[in-house]
Enzyme design. Structure first.
Site, PDB file in Angstrom:
ATOM      1  N   THR A  71       0.824  -1.203   0.000  1.00 47.41           N
ATOM      2  CA  THR A  71       0.000   0.000   0.000  1.00 47.41           C
ATOM      3  C   THR A  71       0.865   1.263   0.000  1.00 47.41           C
ATOM      4  OG1 THR A  71      -1.967   1.039   0.959  1.00 47.41           O
ATOM      5  CG2 THR A  71      -0.430   0.015   2.523  1.00 47.41           C
ATOM      6  N   LYS A  75       3.562   1.354  -3.948  1.00 48.17           N
ATOM      7  CA  LYS A  75       3.033   0.515  -5.020  1.00 48.17           C
ATOM      8  C   LYS A  75       3.854   0.553  -6.307  1.00 48.17           C
ATOM      9  CE  LYS A  75      -1.547   0.947  -3.051  1.00 48.17           C
ATOM     10  NZ  LYS A  75      -2.987   1.149  -3.221  1.00 48.17           N
ATOM     11  N   ASN A  96      -0.187  -4.018  -6.144  1.00 49.08           N
ATOM     12  CA  ASN A  96      -0.623  -3.969  -4.744  1.00 49.08           C
ATOM     13  C   ASN A  96      -0.671  -5.360  -4.097  1.00 49.08           C
ATOM     14  OD1 ASN A  96      -3.138  -4.861  -5.799  1.00 49.08           O
ATOM     15  ND2 ASN A  96      -4.265  -3.787  -4.188  1.00 49.08           N
ATOM     16  N   ASP A 112      -6.264  -2.648  -7.211  1.00 46.20           N
ATOM     17  CA  ASP A 112      -6.885  -1.408  -6.728  1.00 46.20           C
ATOM     18  C   ASP A 112      -7.965  -0.905  -7.673  1.00 46.20           C
ATOM     19  OD1 ASP A 112      -5.413  -1.210  -4.451  1.00 46.20           O
ATOM     20  OD2 ASP A 112      -4.013   0.288  -5.218  1.00 46.20           O
ATOM     21  N   GLY A 136      -4.359  12.965  -8.523  1.00 45.03           N
ATOM     22  CA  GLY A 136      -3.392  11.975  -8.064  1.00 45.03           C
ATOM     23  C   GLY A 136      -3.093  10.944  -9.141  1.00 45.03           C
ATOM     24  N   ALA A 137      -1.828  10.854  -9.520  1.00 41.63           N
ATOM     25  CA  ALA A 137      -1.422   9.937 -10.590  1.00 41.63           C
ATOM     26  C   ALA A 137      -0.281   9.045 -10.132  1.00 41.63           C
ATOM     27  CB  ALA A 137      -1.022  10.728 -11.835  1.00 41.63           C
ATOM     28  N   GLY A 138      -0.245   8.748  -8.805  1.00 39.76           N
ATOM     29  CA  GLY A 138       0.769   7.834  -8.264  1.00 39.76           C
ATOM     30  C   GLY A 138       0.372   6.391  -8.490  1.00 39.76           C
ATOM     31  N   GLY A 139       0.825   5.493  -7.601  1.00 43.56           N
ATOM     32  CA  GLY A 139       0.554   4.062  -7.759  1.00 43.56           C
ATOM     33  C   GLY A 139      -0.935   3.758  -7.762  1.00 43.56           C
ATOM     34  N   GLY A 250     -13.115   5.040   0.295  1.00 45.88           N
ATOM     35  CA  GLY A 250     -12.342   3.936  -0.277  1.00 45.88           C
ATOM     36  C   GLY A 250     -12.690   2.564   0.284  1.00 45.88           C
TER      37      GLY A 250
END
Lengths: 270, 270
Positions: A71, A75, A96, A112, A136-139, A250
């Site tokens: 997490t 990731k 993940n 995810d 947000g464009a992370g993992g 979430g």
């Protein structure tokens, strides 16, 4: 093992993150193991960004550890530690989950995105044909954007202060899903012209956090999804509800994933 | 944490060994944590000799892991991974516990020897003035020999196929306890002239193992102690009982140590 919680034969799984106190996977998965009479635990492992690879190599070398859930914020980096990837994880560029294969190598996958999409559909959010803005464009964000494109979004507009991450993710979506155009914007707060707002940034997770952007009033027709699980109501979700929007946190994302984790770790499903 | 077994806030402890299925510390210590309402688990970590340092560095870097118990075959090598040692562990040259200090460094101690001595005394074995033969001069064996010398043994004669280990341990005892002469012998099976035989070699632990030496009949006055815990009756102990000797396995050693572990890990005692 009768009713003992742990003994020398207990098989280990873990969830790797930082922070890690907020995660729910340990109690959810451990309850499934016990309901099935499997002598196994899923543990929280707090691993800092500094020294991440060394900590992971250590965990991966434990002979009685069979799999890991990954997490925030690991990731993307975890993706570089496995020997092979599912096609989906390869598209996303992040994992993940990872497990040891019978030949001793490690295999990674990414649930995810499909977990969130399944959760949204259960809660009555439709995705097909929708114009989506994603922060947000992370993992986690990469997984969500790829799954939203796969689920038939009309357009996906990405906003991340790390512009190159957003641009790279948009290009990837346009390559794999050329009929679902993705783009980027520097305007974090604007929601005009969008049907759905999805927050995949970590802003809202820590006490004292505000909203991930200086939003004005939302149109009540805007659907708002925040992939944060803890707190259950982030400042963004509280604002969305005040504006009369359909809003979702979430939690359905991870609940939708338990079944995937069981399949991935080859546990009979609950 | 109500009655959950594990959640994101669970603090982790572990026992590091190979094999690890036979250890009892996880269930014993975890039962103590639960009886005291402490959200913590002590887990088995199977760490092979190959890659030992990397695996340990990984475990030591977990921010929610506070301490480790070390067992066969890692007690000597683990000594090199901590930043500071108790005087006793320094004498032995091996550790069986390590914990993270408030400044982030790691501190090691060794309770095997005093645990065994306490267990022997409870079971009616006297040590003072006795002539002792000990098989095995590895990590566990070093701890036992030092504690037997400290408890007033008359002489300690060591036998280990790794002659330099036995010789080094004898020299160390003679340096720290000059009035308790220690020596070495290459004759593993002879027991004439000894009051006590203590097995600290791993022979007897694995299915199919025989005795650690080709023993003849024992004199019924010989006391026989095997520090192996699993199986409960090793071939050596079965032979000793057949010969009418007072015999004891390693269980009292670990039971005698639980209190030491609690003190070391700063847990209120049961």
């Amino acid at each position: 093992m009768e009713n003992a919680i742990v003994d020398g034969s207990t098989r280990l799984f873990g969830i790797v993150g930082d922070p890690v106190t907020q995660v729910k996977t340990p109690q959810l998965m451990t309850a499934i193991f016990r309901a099935q009479g499997i002598n196994a635990l899923l543990l929280p492992f707090q691993v800092a960004q500094e020294g991440f690879e060394a900590a992971m190599r250590g965990l991966m070398s434990l002979r009685n550890l069979d799999g890991l859930v990954i997490t925030v914020p690991h990731k993307v980096r975890a993706c570089g530690l496995v020997d092979s990837l599912s096609p989906r994880a390869d598209q996303v560029g992040a994992i993940n989950v990872m497990r040891r294969l019978p030949d001793g190598t490690w295999y990674g996958d990414m649930f995810d995105g499909e977990g969130l999409v399944r959760g949204m559909q259960k809660q009555g959010f439709s995705i097909e044909g929708k114009r989506i803005k994603q922060l947000g464009a992370g993992g986690g964000g990469s997984a969500v954007a790829v799954a939203l494109a796969a689920a038939g979004a009309d357009t996906i507009t990405l906003c991340d202060p790390r512009q190159s991450l957003a641009q790279g993710l948009a290009s990837r979506i346009n390559r794999f899903y050329p009929r679902r155009p993705a783009g980027v914007t520097a305007d974090s707060a604007g929601t005009e012209g969008y049907d759905l707002l999805v927050n995949c940034s970590p802003v809202g997770m820590r006490p004292g956090d505000g909203m991930p952007a200086p939003f004005g009033e939302f149109d009540p027709s805007l659907g708002v999804v925040d992939i944060i699980m803890h707190p259950e109501e982030t400042p963004l979700l509280a604002h969305a509800r005040r504006c009369g929007c359909r809003a979702m946190n979430g939690k359905p994302m991870i609940e939708g994933q338990l079944e995937s984790f069981c399949n991935f770790f080859a546990i009979r499903q609950p």
